[in-house]
Design a protein around this motif. Structure first.
Motif, mmCIF file in Angstrom:
data_model
loop_
_atom_site.group_PDB
_atom_site.id
_atom_site.type_symbol
_atom_site.label_atom_id
_atom_site.label_comp_id
_atom_site.label_asym_id
_atom_site.label_seq_id
_atom_site.Cartn_x
_atom_site.Cartn_y
_atom_site.Cartn_z
ATOM 1 N N ALA A 297 18.136 31.792 -6.345
ATOM 2 C CA ALA A 297 19.478 32.070 -5.775
ATOM 3 C C ALA A 297 20.485 31.371 -6.629
ATOM 4 O O ALA A 297 21.607 32.111 -6.942
ATOM 5 C CB ALA A 297 19.947 31.206 -4.382
ATOM 6 N N TYR A 298 20.180 30.374 -7.497
ATOM 7 C CA TYR A 298 21.021 30.055 -8.599
ATOM 8 C C TYR A 298 21.140 30.907 -9.527
ATOM 9 O O TYR A 298 22.455 31.140 -10.139
ATOM 10 C CB TYR A 298 20.686 28.468 -9.045
ATOM 11 C CG TYR A 298 21.186 27.975 -10.147
ATOM 12 C CD1 TYR A 298 22.574 27.383 -9.937
ATOM 13 C CD2 TYR A 298 21.146 28.407 -11.588
ATOM 14 C CE1 TYR A 298 23.446 26.798 -10.743
ATOM 15 C CE2 TYR A 298 21.934 27.770 -12.617
ATOM 16 C CZ TYR A 298 22.735 26.919 -12.165
ATOM 17 O OH TYR A 298 23.766 26.457 -13.390
ATOM 18 N N THR B 13 26.456 35.032 3.650
ATOM 19 C CA THR B 13 25.866 34.040 2.888
ATOM 20 C C THR B 13 24.889 34.810 1.862
ATOM 21 O O THR B 13 25.004 34.326 0.743
ATOM 22 C CB THR B 13 24.717 32.969 3.516
ATOM 23 O OG1 THR B 13 25.700 32.384 4.537
ATOM 24 C CG2 THR B 13 24.095 32.052 2.487
ATOM 25 N N ILE C 214 25.137 34.644 -2.272
ATOM 26 C CA ILE C 214 24.250 34.337 -2.892
ATOM 27 C C ILE C 214 23.897 35.543 -4.137
ATOM 28 O O ILE C 214 23.603 35.308 -5.115
ATOM 29 C CB ILE C 214 22.860 34.261 -2.061
ATOM 30 C CG1 ILE C 214 22.976 32.800 -1.307
ATOM 31 C CG2 ILE C 214 21.560 34.071 -3.016
ATOM 32 C CD1 ILE C 214 21.877 32.723 -0.313
ATOM 33 N N LEU D 55 17.704 29.233 -0.603
ATOM 34 C CA LEU D 55 18.703 30.227 -1.140
ATOM 35 C C LEU D 55 20.003 29.509 -0.934
ATOM 36 O O LEU D 55 21.047 29.728 -1.790
ATOM 37 C CB LEU D 55 18.558 31.246 -0.232
ATOM 38 C CG LEU D 55 17.433 32.259 -0.416
ATOM 39 C CD1 LEU D 55 17.194 33.351 0.563
ATOM 40 C CD2 LEU D 55 17.275 32.896 -2.038
ATOM 41 N N ASN E 231 26.044 37.259 -5.395
ATOM 42 C CA ASN E 231 27.278 37.332 -6.098
ATOM 43 C C ASN E 231 28.164 38.872 -5.991
ATOM 44 O O ASN E 231 28.466 39.183 -6.689
ATOM 45 C CB ASN E 231 27.160 37.266 -7.440
ATOM 46 C CG ASN E 231 28.291 36.846 -8.391
ATOM 47 O OD1 ASN E 231 29.136 36.068 -7.445
ATOM 48 N ND2 ASN E 231 28.383 36.933 -9.431
ATOM 49 N N SER F 280 22.842 28.702 -3.985
ATOM 50 C CA SER F 280 24.138 29.320 -4.118
ATOM 51 C C SER F 280 25.456 28.248 -4.103
ATOM 52 O O SER F 280 26.579 28.707 -4.500
ATOM 53 C CB SER F 280 24.367 30.185 -3.316
ATOM 54 O OG SER F 280 24.399 29.467 -1.922
ATOM 55 N N SER G 206 23.545 33.986 -8.026
ATOM 56 C CA SER G 206 24.891 33.722 -7.680
ATOM 57 C C SER G 206 25.508 33.192 -9.000
ATOM 58 O O SER G 206 26.726 33.554 -9.090
ATOM 59 C CB SER G 206 24.763 32.478 -6.675
ATOM 60 O OG SER G 206 24.357 31.321 -7.205
ATOM 61 N N SER G 207 24.692 32.923 -10.014
ATOM 62 C CA SER G 207 25.643 32.501 -11.301
ATOM 63 C C SER G 207 25.839 33.781 -12.163
ATOM 64 O O SER G 207 26.539 33.717 -13.119
ATOM 65 C CB SER G 207 24.802 31.452 -12.288
ATOM 66 O OG SER G 207 23.600 31.695 -12.392
ATOM 67 N N SER H 32 27.707 27.766 -7.558
ATOM 68 C CA SER H 32 28.633 28.902 -7.934
ATOM 69 C C SER H 32 29.733 29.019 -6.775
ATOM 70 O O SER H 32 30.810 29.356 -7.353
ATOM 71 C CB SER H 32 27.616 30.252 -7.626
ATOM 72 O OG SER H 32 28.567 31.271 -7.835
#
Length: 269
Positions: free
Chosen positions: A262-263, A26, A30, A89, A32, A93, A266-267, A96
């Protein structure tokens, strides 16, 4: 600078793997870098990705040995705060992962696989609510051939779980009753027990990575919906409950901050 970043990423993955309920897979999603790791770990691609994998691996080992004790200590003293940060977190994520799953035309059967994965995580979290017997080495009566064989098998299964985002390798060891023994062996560097542990990790990595790479190549949407179900379901496994208190409100703040972090991570491409 890239080496330092990969070392830090590896440390975060290592710390995540050491905590029951939290998945190193995970954490890789997160950050990426999950796809990149799966692609790089092969005889064909290994050589040209060594500069990515070496600092990542060193960071993971450093995270497990040097920092996991601090995190586990915080987990014991402030479980709600720490787990809410991990839940943040996961939440951050999810967009994404869903975007990757919807890169192709939606196939209903893949959506069903995601629901099954979610149901599996709900089952795991249900098991985790009960009392899990976790014997120490002394409780097992010391080292024996049978114990080493069980440790090898359990560690191999847990390593496969570790590779899959959402499923915690440490939680699987906890459920199979060997978490305490493995942690003891790592902390004391017990060379006899490190042999079945090491062999279990190698076999688990070989089998797990091979299966996931085939899924990424031939059934990417199915894999990402499975990952989505596992990651979303991991929230139920690590949810510590909530109490109205200063720490409770701090936990909600930590959830929001880590979800945004996390956003952002992960993006990034």
């Amino acid at each position: 600078m890239e080496y330092i970043k990969n070392f830090i990423y590896g440390a975060l993955i290592g710390i995540a793997n050491a905590i029951p309920g939290v998945s190193g897979g995970t954490m890789a999603v997160i950050l990426n870098i999950y796809d990149k790791i799966m692609y790089a770990v092969s005889l064909k691609n290994l050589k040209k990705h060594l500069m990515f994998l070496i600092p990542l691996a060193i960071g993971a080992v450093a995270g497990i040995f040097a920092l996991s004790n601090v995190i586990v200590s915080l987990l014991n003293s402030h479980p709600m705060l720490l787990n809410f940060c991990f839940i943040g977190l996961v939440f951050g994520s999810i967009p994404s992962i869903y975007k990757k799953a919807r890169d192709q035309k939606l196939k209903p059967r893949n959506l069903v696989l995601g629901v099954i994965a979610l149901a599996f995580m709900l089952f795991i979290s249900y098991l985790n609510q009960g009392e899990i017997t976790n014997k120490s080495l002394a409780d097992f009566g010391g080292i024996s051939f049978g114990l080493c064989l069980w440790i090898f098998a359990a560690v191999a299964i847990s390593t496969i779980a570790m590779i899959l985002p959402g499923i915690s390798g440490s939680l699987m060891m906890l459920l199979m009753g060997i978490y305490a023994v493995v942690m003891e062996a790592v902390a004391s560097i017990d060379l006899v027990l490190m042999i079945p542990i090491g062999l279990g990790v190698i076999v688990g990595l070989f089998v797990g990575i091979k299966v996931i790479k085939k899924m990424l190549r031939f059934h990417p949407q199915a894999l990402y919906f499975i990952i989505l179900g596992l990651v979303a379901g991991s929230v139920f496994a690590i949810y510590p409950g909530f109490t109205v208190s200063p720490e409770g409100f701090a936990s909600l703040g930590g959830l929001a901050i880590f979800a945004l972090l996390a956003y952002f991570l992960s993006s990034r491409k």
